[in-house]
Structure formats: C-alpha cells, structure tokens
Design an enzyme around this catalytic site. Structure first.
Site, PDB file in Angstrom:
ATOM      1  N   ARG A  27       0.829  -1.213   0.000  1.00  0.00           N
ATOM      2  CA  ARG A  27       0.000   0.000   0.000  1.00  0.00           C
ATOM      3  C   ARG A  27       0.855   1.252   0.000  1.00  0.00           C
ATOM      4  O   ARG A  27       0.524   2.233  -0.649  1.00  0.00           O
ATOM      5  CB  ARG A  27      -0.896  -0.034   1.245  1.00  0.00           C
ATOM      6  CG  ARG A  27      -1.688   1.221   1.490  1.00  0.00           C
ATOM      7  CD  ARG A  27      -2.582   1.062   2.716  1.00  0.00           C
ATOM      8  NE  ARG A  27      -3.533  -0.015   2.522  1.00  0.00           N
ATOM      9  CZ  ARG A  27      -3.991  -0.813   3.511  1.00  0.00           C
ATOM     10  NH1 ARG A  27      -3.569  -0.655   4.740  1.00  0.00           N
ATOM     11  NH2 ARG A  27      -4.852  -1.756   3.255  1.00  0.00           N
ATOM     12  N   TYR A  28       1.944   1.249   0.791  1.00  0.00           N
ATOM     13  CA  TYR A  28       2.821   2.416   0.898  1.00  0.00           C
ATOM     14  C   TYR A  28       4.110   2.108   0.132  1.00  0.00           C
ATOM     15  O   TYR A  28       4.517   0.954   0.057  1.00  0.00           O
ATOM     16  CB  TYR A  28       3.200   2.660   2.356  1.00  0.00           C
ATOM     17  CG  TYR A  28       2.057   2.844   3.320  1.00  0.00           C
ATOM     18  CD1 TYR A  28       1.344   4.034   3.367  1.00  0.00           C
ATOM     19  CD2 TYR A  28       1.710   1.829   4.208  1.00  0.00           C
ATOM     20  CE1 TYR A  28       0.323   4.222   4.280  1.00  0.00           C
ATOM     21  CE2 TYR A  28       0.679   2.006   5.130  1.00  0.00           C
ATOM     22  CZ  TYR A  28      -0.006   3.204   5.160  1.00  0.00           C
ATOM     23  OH  TYR A  28      -1.017   3.388   6.064  1.00  0.00           O
TER      24      TYR A  28
ATOM     25  N   ARG B 129       7.157   0.227   2.396  1.00  0.00           N
ATOM     26  CA  ARG B 129       6.949  -0.951   3.238  1.00  0.00           C
ATOM     27  C   ARG B 129       5.772  -1.749   2.707  1.00  0.00           C
ATOM     28  O   ARG B 129       4.852  -1.198   2.102  1.00  0.00           O
ATOM     29  CB  ARG B 129       6.705  -0.554   4.688  1.00  0.00           C
ATOM     30  CG  ARG B 129       5.538   0.416   4.898  1.00  0.00           C
ATOM     31  CD  ARG B 129       5.792   1.234   6.161  1.00  0.00           C
ATOM     32  NE  ARG B 129       4.639   2.013   6.611  1.00  0.00           N
ATOM     33  CZ  ARG B 129       4.304   3.216   6.144  1.00  0.00           C
ATOM     34  NH1 ARG B 129       4.968   3.757   5.132  1.00  0.00           N
ATOM     35  NH2 ARG B 129       3.275   3.868   6.649  1.00  0.00           N
TER      36      ARG B 129
ATOM     37  N   CYS C 103      -3.821 -18.680  13.148  1.00  0.00           N
ATOM     38  CA  CYS C 103      -3.453 -18.097  14.444  1.00  0.00           C
ATOM     39  C   CYS C 103      -3.672 -19.160  15.515  1.00  0.00           C
ATOM     40  O   CYS C 103      -4.505 -20.047  15.330  1.00  0.00           O
ATOM     41  CB  CYS C 103      -4.338 -16.894  14.771  1.00  0.00           C
ATOM     42  SG  CYS C 103      -4.237 -15.584  13.545  1.00  0.00           S
TER      43      CYS C 103
ATOM     44  N   CYS D  21      -9.255 -14.013  17.503  1.00  0.00           N
ATOM     45  CA  CYS D  21      -9.901 -12.893  18.182  1.00  0.00           C
ATOM     46  C   CYS D  21     -11.258 -12.674  17.520  1.00  0.00           C
ATOM     47  O   CYS D  21     -11.357 -12.671  16.288  1.00  0.00           O
ATOM     48  CB  CYS D  21      -9.053 -11.637  18.019  1.00  0.00           C
ATOM     49  SG  CYS D  21      -7.309 -11.917  18.391  1.00  0.00           S
TER      50      CYS D  21
ATOM     51  N   CYS E  94     -11.469  -9.886  14.811  1.00  0.00           N
ATOM     52  CA  CYS E  94     -10.381  -9.863  13.822  1.00  0.00           C
ATOM     53  C   CYS E  94     -10.793  -9.140  12.537  1.00  0.00           C
ATOM     54  O   CYS E  94     -11.829  -9.419  11.959  1.00  0.00           O
ATOM     55  CB  CYS E  94      -9.954 -11.283  13.487  1.00  0.00           C
ATOM     56  SG  CYS E  94      -8.683 -11.347  12.205  1.00  0.00           S
TER      57      CYS E  94
ATOM     58  N   ARG F 286      -9.284  -9.454   9.734  1.00  0.00           N
ATOM     59  CA  ARG F 286      -9.124 -10.365   8.586  1.00  0.00           C
ATOM     60  C   ARG F 286      -9.922 -11.645   8.806  1.00  0.00           C
ATOM     61  O   ARG F 286      -9.554 -12.713   8.352  1.00  0.00           O
ATOM     62  CB  ARG F 286      -7.645 -10.719   8.374  1.00  0.00           C
ATOM     63  CG  ARG F 286      -6.924  -9.696   7.594  1.00  0.00           C
ATOM     64  CD  ARG F 286      -5.639 -10.188   6.923  1.00  0.00           C
ATOM     65  NE  ARG F 286      -4.935  -8.982   6.544  1.00  0.00           N
ATOM     66  CZ  ARG F 286      -3.861  -8.517   7.173  1.00  0.00           C
ATOM     67  NH1 ARG F 286      -3.289  -9.204   8.126  1.00  0.00           N
ATOM     68  NH2 ARG F 286      -3.333  -7.379   6.800  1.00  0.00           N
TER      69      ARG F 286
ATOM     70  N   ASP G  26     -11.944  -1.957  13.186  1.00  0.00           N
ATOM     71  CA  ASP G  26     -12.276  -1.946  11.756  1.00  0.00           C
ATOM     72  C   ASP G  26     -13.718  -2.407  11.539  1.00  0.00           C
ATOM     73  O   ASP G  26     -14.344  -2.978  12.435  1.00  0.00           O
ATOM     74  CB  ASP G  26     -11.295  -2.849  11.006  1.00  0.00           C
ATOM     75  CG  ASP G  26      -9.874  -2.281  11.034  1.00  0.00           C
ATOM     76  OD1 ASP G  26      -9.734  -1.076  10.774  1.00  0.00           O
ATOM     77  OD2 ASP G  26      -8.933  -3.035  11.335  1.00  0.00           O
TER      78      ASP G  26
ATOM     79  N   ASP H 160      -7.754   2.771  10.298  1.00  0.00           N
ATOM     80  CA  ASP H 160      -7.372   2.271   8.974  1.00  0.00           C
ATOM     81  C   ASP H 160      -8.547   2.605   8.056  1.00  0.00           C
ATOM     82  O   ASP H 160      -9.643   2.071   8.229  1.00  0.00           O
ATOM     83  CB  ASP H 160      -7.111   0.758   9.042  1.00  0.00           C
ATOM     84  CG  ASP H 160      -5.956   0.346   8.150  1.00  0.00           C
ATOM     85  OD1 ASP H 160      -5.950   0.781   6.977  1.00  0.00           O
ATOM     86  OD2 ASP H 160      -5.083  -0.392   8.611  1.00  0.00           O
TER      87      ASP H 160
ATOM     88  N   LYS I 227      -3.501   4.042   7.170  1.00  0.00           N
ATOM     89  CA  LYS I 227      -3.790   4.408   8.559  1.00  0.00           C
ATOM     90  C   LYS I 227      -3.655   5.918   8.748  1.00  0.00           C
ATOM     91  O   LYS I 227      -2.710   6.521   8.236  1.00  0.00           O
ATOM     92  CB  LYS I 227      -2.831   3.672   9.488  1.00  0.00           C
ATOM     93  CG  LYS I 227      -3.051   2.169   9.478  1.00  0.00           C
ATOM     94  CD  LYS I 227      -2.029   1.448  10.322  1.00  0.00           C
ATOM     95  CE  LYS I 227      -2.177  -0.052  10.178  1.00  0.00           C
ATOM     96  NZ  LYS I 227      -1.735  -0.522   8.826  1.00  0.00           N
TER      97      LYS I 227
HETATM   98  C1  LIG Z   1      -0.757  -1.334   8.609  1.00  0.00           C
HETATM   99  C2  LIG Z   1      -0.076  -1.525   7.345  1.00  0.00           C
HETATM  100  C3  LIG Z   1       1.270  -1.182   7.196  1.00  0.00           C
HETATM  101  C4  LIG Z   1       2.104  -0.630   8.322  1.00  0.00           C
HETATM  102  O1  LIG Z   1       1.777   0.686   8.601  1.00  0.00           O
HETATM  103  P1  LIG Z   1       2.656   1.494   9.656  1.00  0.00           P
HETATM  104  O2  LIG Z   1       1.918   2.788   9.781  1.00  0.00           O
HETATM  105  O3  LIG Z   1       4.023   1.617   9.092  1.00  0.00           O
HETATM  106  O4  LIG Z   1       2.659   0.690  10.916  1.00  0.00           O
HETATM  107  C5  LIG Z   1       1.870  -1.366   5.980  1.00  0.00           C
HETATM  108  N1  LIG Z   1       1.178  -1.858   4.939  1.00  0.00           N
HETATM  109  C6  LIG Z   1      -0.108  -2.189   5.047  1.00  0.00           C
HETATM  110  C7  LIG Z   1      -0.790  -2.734   3.856  1.00  0.00           C
HETATM  111  C8  LIG Z   1      -0.791  -2.034   6.255  1.00  0.00           C
HETATM  112  O5  LIG Z   1      -2.082  -2.386   6.352  1.00  0.00           O
HETATM  113  S1  SF4 Z   2      -6.574 -10.165  15.136  1.00  0.00           S
HETATM  114 FE1  SF4 Z   2      -6.928 -11.795  13.626  1.00  0.00          FE
HETATM  115  S2  SF4 Z   2      -4.923 -12.122  12.661  1.00  0.00           S
HETATM  116 FE2  SF4 Z   2      -4.550 -11.036  14.595  1.00  0.00          FE
HETATM  117  S3  SF4 Z   2      -4.190 -12.656  16.141  1.00  0.00           S
HETATM  118 FE3  SF4 Z   2      -6.371 -12.124  16.231  1.00  0.00          FE
HETATM  119  S4  SF4 Z   2      -7.340 -13.632  14.855  1.00  0.00           S
HETATM  120 FE4  SF4 Z   2      -5.154 -13.623  14.350  1.00  0.00          FE
END
Ligand SMILES: *Cc1c(COP(=O)(O)O)cnc(C)c1O
Ligand code: SF4
Length: 345
Positions: free
Chosen positions: A93-94, A97, A106, A110, A113, A115, A273, A310, A317
């Site tokens: 995305r960025y 990174r 996992c 959670c 979650c 995802r 989220d 996010d 974010k």
């Molecule tokens: C959260 C996230 C990051 C990391 O973001 P930081 O602000 O650097 O912690 C990088 N890529 C993606 C796709 C993310 O969702």
């Molecule tokens: S938030 Fe989702 S990905 Fe993260 S530890 Fe919990 S279940 Fe696993």
C-alpha cells in the site's frame, strides 16, 4: 490452576467451551453456529487464564451470537487489503513498506479480527507462492521494510521462519523486518530458543505485540517478551480499542504501563475496523478521543500510543486525534487553554 482434561486441548466447538466452564448450553449452541462461519480457537493456556466468563479476555475470545448479526457498515475487506495485493501473500500500500502474509493461521482467533473472512480458512503460501512473493520484494528496491503479518507469522515452524528471515535479510534494500504477532501473549510457550534464534538475522528486527488488556501480560507472557528483547528484538505494542474490553482510560493505563514494564513501546491504538459481525465491539471515534485525552498527562509519554483509523477502501492508517492545537490556542493535559504566538506563514 489445575487443568481439567477439557482445558488441555484447543477449544473449537461449543461443547469444548461448555466443558471448560466458559459457556452455558445455550451459548454453546450459538458458538457452534459462529464456528460454521468464522474460525474459532482458544488455546488451553488462554482458556485457563479466562477467569471471568464475562471479563475482558472472554469477550475477546469466546464466540458470541452477535457475530452473526449484519450491520450496514460492515465490510468483507474492511481495510482494503485486496485493492493493494499485486502478488498472492503481499499487500503493498505504501511505497517503502509492505505486508507479507506467509500464512493465515493463528493459535487463537480474536472475535473482532479485521481479517476474519480469511484467517483460519486458507492454507499457508506454498513454496512456489512464497518464492513469488520474495521475488516481488527483491524486484522492488523502494521496499525498505517487510512486515510479516497474517495470521500469525510466529506459527511458522522455526526452521521455516528462519529460512524466510534469512531470505529477506539477504535482499540488500530490505533494511528492517517487522513481525506482527499475538503469540507472546496468547501462546508464550511457543517463544522457544529455536524460535528466537530464527528471528536473529543481520537486520533490525521489530516485533509488534498485539495485546488489548493488562490481564494478557501475565508472568509467562512477560518472560516471553524478556526472551525476545534480550535477543535484541525491539518490541512495540499494538492494541485494538474495543467496547466492553478496554474502552476505559484506567484499563488502557494499566495495559500501557504493563507494556512499558515489558520493554514494549505502545505504538498504535487501533480504532476497530468494520469487519463483519463485529459491530458490538465498535464505539464512536469521539469516545476514543476522550479516552486518549484522559491518558495524556496521567501516563508517561513512553506509554502513549498513536490512535489510528485504517481508512476503509485501502487508503491506509490515519491518526484520529485528539487535536490539542487549533487557531492559535493549545490545550494542556488538564484541559487548560493557552494562546500560542504562532508566526504567520
Ligand atoms: C498497517 C499496514 C502497514 C504498516 O503501517 P505502519 O503505519 O508503518 O505501521 C503497511 N502496509 C499495510 C498494507 C498495512 O495495512
Ligand atoms: S486479530 Fe486476527 S490475525 Fe490477529 S491474532 Fe487475532 S485472529 Fe489472528
């Protein structure tokens, strides 16, 4: 606590939760319905740590019938992972990174979650898929940091994790490797010598520990964090702000103090989220801002995370306040307002 047999294996079905004293028969039936839709797992160690079936740990991990309710704001892809995935297992995305998701499993799931539509549902990347993901990183020399996420990357067997870490560390432009994990907290026994050695590569390695309540940082979790930090791994904390779990300044104060005592620098406080079936965990951003404002001043600056949202759709974010300076006036930690002679631009 002495472990009854039902507490020695992972809880996955309603009957397991009932046998562990964490659900009534009615709740057990609801858990089975939730388990048909979303991944469910609670490790024996975590089950034993859940002292109060209505408490902050139970709310995070014991499935709830409300997860089956639809809310109009819910989304299947709440933070837009799919919009930025050039190769399977990569979210880029960025510019500097990217995320590498080697697996979507996992040790515990959670209930909030973000995802949850993917975790526990798909196999780990195959060798070929992992090769393609690493090749993508090697081909993009703007990638300064690789963030292993998932799922929980520390679920990888240590030899496989070590091999992946070494492959990433061998890419000249990758200078930093960050791992997002809940394992030091929910399954600290996995932080073995072998696992820690697997993380020791010739790069700055950062571990973002996901913890939402001070009760998650018991003696075993603290020992696991000490093991990691002694090996030179820098620890930061990430916390999800959750209604009924930690939406209270005193609760977050205790958590962030516990983190700093474990050499974990609180990094992000995530607004929840818009994941499906998690509306009961959400609270207004204005309430989150009030809570964060209450922490300022009463808690060391070392213990202050950044409150972020996010943005749905994959826009990344964004800090969501509170704001302490506006129109030539600053607000101090006690709520006092002061003029500040800001020069004109
Ligand atoms: C959260 C996230 C990051 C990391 O973001 P930081 O602000 O650097 O912690 C990088 N890529 C993606 C796709 C993310 O969702
Ligand atoms: S938030 Fe989702 S990905 Fe993260 S530890 Fe919990 S279940 Fe696993």
């Amino acid at each position: 606590m002495t472990a009854s047999p039902s507490r020695r294996r992972t809880l996955r079905r309603g009957a397991d939760f009932a046998a562990a004293g964490l659900a009534t028969a009615e709740r057990a039936a609801a858990i089975d319905l939730v388990a048909e839709r979303y991944a469910v797992a609670v490790t024996p160690a975590l089950a034993a740590a859940i002292a109060d079936p209505q408490g902050a740990l139970a709310r995070q991990f014991v499935p709830d019938a409300r997860e089956l309710l639809a809310h109009p704001a819910d989304r299947d892809d709440p933070i837009g992972d799919h919009a930025h995935s050039p190769v399977k297992g990569i979210v880029h995305r960025y510019p500097d990174r990217l995320l590498l998701l080697p697996l979507l499993t996992c040790p515990v799931y959670c209930r909030f979650c973000f995802r949850r539509e993917q975790v526990g549902q798909a196999p780990a990347l195959s060798d070929g898929e992992l090769d393609a993901a690493v090749a993508y990183i090697a081909a993009h020399d703007e990638v300064w940091e690789v963030i292993l996420s998932g799922g929980d990357p520390l679920m990888l067997p240590p030899p496989r994790l070590g091999a992946l870490m070494r492959r990433l560390a061998a890419i000249p432009h990758v200078r930093t490797i960050r791992i997002h994990s809940r394992i030091p907290v929910v399954d600290p026994a996995r932080i073995s010598d072998g696992l820690v050695e697997a993380l020791e590569v010739e790069r700055a390695v950062w571990l973002a520990v996901h913890a939402n309540h001070a009760d998650e940082l018991g003696p075993e979790a603290r020992a696991a964090c000490r093991h990691l930090s002694r090996a030179g791994i820098a620890l930061v904390g990430q916390t999800v702000l959750l209604r009924g779990v930690n939406d209270d300044p005193a609760v977050l104060e205790a958590l962030f103090r516990a983190m700093v005592e474990c050499r974990i620098k609180p990094y992000y406080l995530h607004h929840p989220d818009l994941a499906r079936g998690t509306a009961h965990f959400r609270l207004p951003i204005e309430r989150g801002q009030e809570i964060v404002r209450a922490l300022r001043g009463r808690l060391s600056g070392l213990a202050q995370p950044c409150y972020v949202l996010d943005v749905p759709g994959g826009h990344g974010k964004v800090p969501v306040g509170p704001v302490y300076y506006r129109d030539g006036e600053v607000e101090d930690w006690q709520g006092g307002r002061h003029r500040y002679p800001d020069p004109r631009r």
